[in-house]
Design a protein around this motif. Structure first.
Motif, mmCIF file in Angstrom:
data_model
loop_
_atom_site.group_PDB
_atom_site.id
_atom_site.type_symbol
_atom_site.label_atom_id
_atom_site.label_comp_id
_atom_site.label_asym_id
_atom_site.label_seq_id
_atom_site.Cartn_x
_atom_site.Cartn_y
_atom_site.Cartn_z
ATOM 1 N N UNK A 4 0.755 -1.236 0.035
ATOM 2 C CA UNK A 4 -0.163 0.153 -0.125
ATOM 3 C C UNK A 4 0.777 1.119 -0.071
ATOM 4 N N UNK A 5 1.894 1.348 0.823
ATOM 5 C CA UNK A 5 2.959 2.441 0.726
ATOM 6 C C UNK A 5 3.391 2.644 -0.715
ATOM 7 N N UNK A 6 4.004 1.595 -1.352
ATOM 8 C CA UNK A 6 4.549 1.467 -2.657
ATOM 9 C C UNK A 6 3.530 2.251 -3.516
ATOM 10 N N UNK A 7 2.096 1.638 -3.433
ATOM 11 C CA UNK A 7 1.306 2.161 -4.556
ATOM 12 C C UNK A 7 1.174 3.695 -3.973
ATOM 13 N N UNK A 8 1.089 3.937 -2.785
ATOM 14 C CA UNK A 8 0.913 5.683 -2.525
ATOM 15 C C UNK A 8 2.048 6.404 -3.035
ATOM 16 N N UNK A 9 3.131 5.817 -2.775
ATOM 17 C CA UNK A 9 4.500 6.585 -3.653
ATOM 18 C C UNK A 9 4.132 6.748 -5.049
ATOM 19 N N UNK A 10 3.851 5.672 -5.717
ATOM 20 C CA UNK A 10 3.675 5.779 -7.147
ATOM 21 C C UNK A 10 2.521 6.793 -7.553
ATOM 22 N N UNK A 11 1.473 6.790 -6.764
ATOM 23 C CA UNK A 11 0.347 7.809 -7.045
ATOM 24 C C UNK A 11 1.059 9.341 -6.747
ATOM 25 N N UNK A 12 1.979 9.247 -5.803
ATOM 26 C CA UNK A 12 2.419 10.688 -5.743
ATOM 27 C C UNK A 12 3.241 11.202 -6.625
ATOM 28 N N UNK A 13 4.121 10.205 -7.102
ATOM 29 C CA UNK A 13 4.950 10.465 -8.273
ATOM 30 C C UNK A 13 4.349 10.993 -9.563
ATOM 31 N N UNK A 14 3.226 10.090 -9.618
ATOM 32 C CA UNK A 14 2.475 10.135 -11.193
ATOM 33 C C UNK A 14 1.855 11.739 -10.948
ATOM 34 N N UNK A 15 1.509 12.035 -9.726
ATOM 35 C CA UNK A 15 0.827 13.517 -9.585
ATOM 36 C C UNK A 15 1.776 14.364 -9.571
ATOM 37 N N UNK A 16 2.897 14.328 -9.327
ATOM 38 C CA UNK A 16 4.125 15.358 -9.477
ATOM 39 C C UNK A 16 4.571 15.502 -10.621
ATOM 40 N N UNK A 17 4.466 14.246 -11.525
ATOM 41 C CA UNK A 17 4.835 14.413 -12.875
ATOM 42 C C UNK A 17 3.672 15.243 -13.821
ATOM 43 N N UNK A 85 -5.287 2.285 -11.280
ATOM 44 C CA UNK A 85 -5.730 2.647 -12.334
ATOM 45 C C UNK A 85 -5.694 4.220 -12.682
ATOM 46 N N UNK A 86 -6.125 5.000 -11.768
ATOM 47 C CA UNK A 86 -6.296 6.331 -12.147
ATOM 48 C C UNK A 86 -5.125 7.203 -12.289
ATOM 49 N N UNK A 87 -4.253 6.724 -11.188
ATOM 50 C CA UNK A 87 -2.804 7.341 -11.202
ATOM 51 C C UNK A 87 -1.863 6.832 -12.724
ATOM 52 N N UNK A 146 -9.731 13.134 -8.865
ATOM 53 C CA UNK A 146 -9.504 13.053 -10.331
ATOM 54 C C UNK A 146 -7.927 12.784 -10.793
ATOM 55 N N UNK A 147 -7.027 12.933 -10.020
ATOM 56 C CA UNK A 147 -5.908 12.745 -10.488
ATOM 57 C C UNK A 147 -5.084 11.556 -9.645
ATOM 58 N N UNK A 148 -5.824 10.665 -8.916
ATOM 59 C CA UNK A 148 -5.831 9.663 -8.512
ATOM 60 C C UNK A 148 -4.996 9.352 -6.920
ATOM 61 N N UNK A 149 -5.060 10.605 -6.284
ATOM 62 C CA UNK A 149 -4.466 10.603 -4.994
ATOM 63 C C UNK A 149 -5.204 9.909 -4.021
#
Length: 261
Positions: A4-17, A85-87, A146-149
Motif C-alpha cells: 500500500x505504501x508503494x502504491x501511495x508513492x507511485x500515485x504521488x510520483x504520478x501526480x508530481x509528474x 488505475x487512475x494514477x 480526479x488525479x488518483x491521489x
C-alpha cells in the motif's frame, strides 16, 4: 502495508509528474520560459512539421480516450491494482504530453498578430483565465480523486474507497463542461497566432468536441434520464447567461459523478 505504501508513492510520483507537465503546458502554449514552445520558426519542411505534429496530437488523443473507456479499465485492472488505475492514466497522459512538448515542430507562419497593448492585455488575461478555470474546476470535481491521489491514500490509512458524487456547482449551471471551456480559452486566446498554434488549437478543439460525445454517452449510461435532462437544459461548451431553468445558482443541482477528462 509495504504494498500500500508503494502504491501511495507511485500515485504521488504520478501526480508530481502531472503537476510539472501542467505548468510546462502553460509555458509551452504561452510561448515563454521553456526551450521549445508552440510557436517559433519553421524547422525542416512544412509538410514534415505538419505530419509530425499531427502524429503527436494523435498519440495524445488515442491514449487519453482509450484509457478512459470502461472496457479498457475493466481489462486494465486485471493487470494492475484498481488503486493504481487512475494514477497510471494520469501518468500516461502526462508522458504523452511531454512527448508532444519534446518533439513538437514549430512552423512560424503568422496568421494574425494583435499589436494594440490593450487588446493584447485582454487576450493574455483570457489566456490566464482559461488555465485558471481548468485548475479551479478540477477542485470543484474533486481534484485529488480526479488525479488518483485519493485512490492510493485511502487504502494506505485503512479506509474504504467510495465513489465521489459530483454535485454541479455554479459553473455547471451555465455550461456542462467548464473544464473544456477553460482549455478552449487557453488554446485560442493569444495575441500572436501562428500556423502551428492554429493547427494545435483546431485539433484540440475537434478532440474536445469528439471526447465529449464519448464522455456524455458514459454519463447517460450511468445516470439515465437525469443526466439526459441536464444535457438538454445546459449548454455543452459555451456558457449561457442564465443558470439552468428551475435551479437558481445558489441552490444545489442534481448530483453526478464526472467521467474522465
Amino acid at each position: 502495508m509495504i504494498k500500500r505504501l508503494m502504491c501511495f508513492v507511485y500515485g504521488v510520483a504520478a501526480y508530481g509528474i502531472f503537476l510539472a507537465t501542467f505548468l510546462y503546458a502553460i509555458a509551452f502554449v504561452g510561448g515563454f520560459g521553456v526551450p521549445r514552445t508552440l510557436d517559433g520558426p519553421l524547422e525542416g519542411s512544412l509538410a514534415g512539421a505538419l505530419a509530425i505534429n499531427a502524429a503527436l496530437l494523435t498519440v495524445f488523443a488515442v491514449q487519453h480516450s482509450v484509457m478512459a473507456r470502461r472496457w479498457f479499465k475493466d481489462w486494465w485492472t486485471q493487470i494492475i491494482p484498481w488503486t493504481l488505475e487512475r494514477s497510471t492514466y494520469v501518468l500516461c497522459a502526462s508522458l504523452a504530453l511531454l512527448l508532444l512538448f519534446w518533439q513538437w515542430r514549430p512552423i512560424g507562419i503568422e496568421i494574425w498578430t494583435v499589436e494594440h497593448p490593450v487588446a493584447r492585455g485582454v487576450l493574455w488575461a483570457l489566456f490566464a483565465a482559461g488555465w485558471s478555470t481548468v485548475l479551479v474546476v478540477t477542485f470543484l470535481i474533486n481534484h485529488f480523486d480526479l488525479f488518483g491521489l485519493r485512490q492510493v491514500w485511502l487504502p494506505l490509512v485503512g479506509r474504504p474507497y467510495t465513489r465521489v458524487a459530483f454535485r454541479t456547482p455554479w459553473p455547471y449551471r451555465y455550461v456542462r463542461h467548464p473544464l473544456y471551456f477553460g482549455f478552449l480559452l487557453a488554446f485560442w486566446m493569444t495575441p500572436t497566432m501562428t500556423l502551428a498554434h492554429l493547427v494545435f488549437a483546431i485539433a484540440t478543439t475537434a478532440y474536445i468536441v469528439v471526447a465529449i460525445q464519448f464522455e456524455e454517452r458514459d454519463l447517460v449510461a450511468e445516470h439515465g434520464a437525469a443526466y439526459d435532462d441536464y444535457r438538454q437544459r445546459v449548454a455543452m461548451l459555451l456558457p449561457t447567461r442564465r443558470p439552468m431553468p428551475g435551479q437558481p445558482a445558489s441552490t444545489p443541482a442534481p448530483s453526478f459523478r464526472r467521467a474522465e477528462l
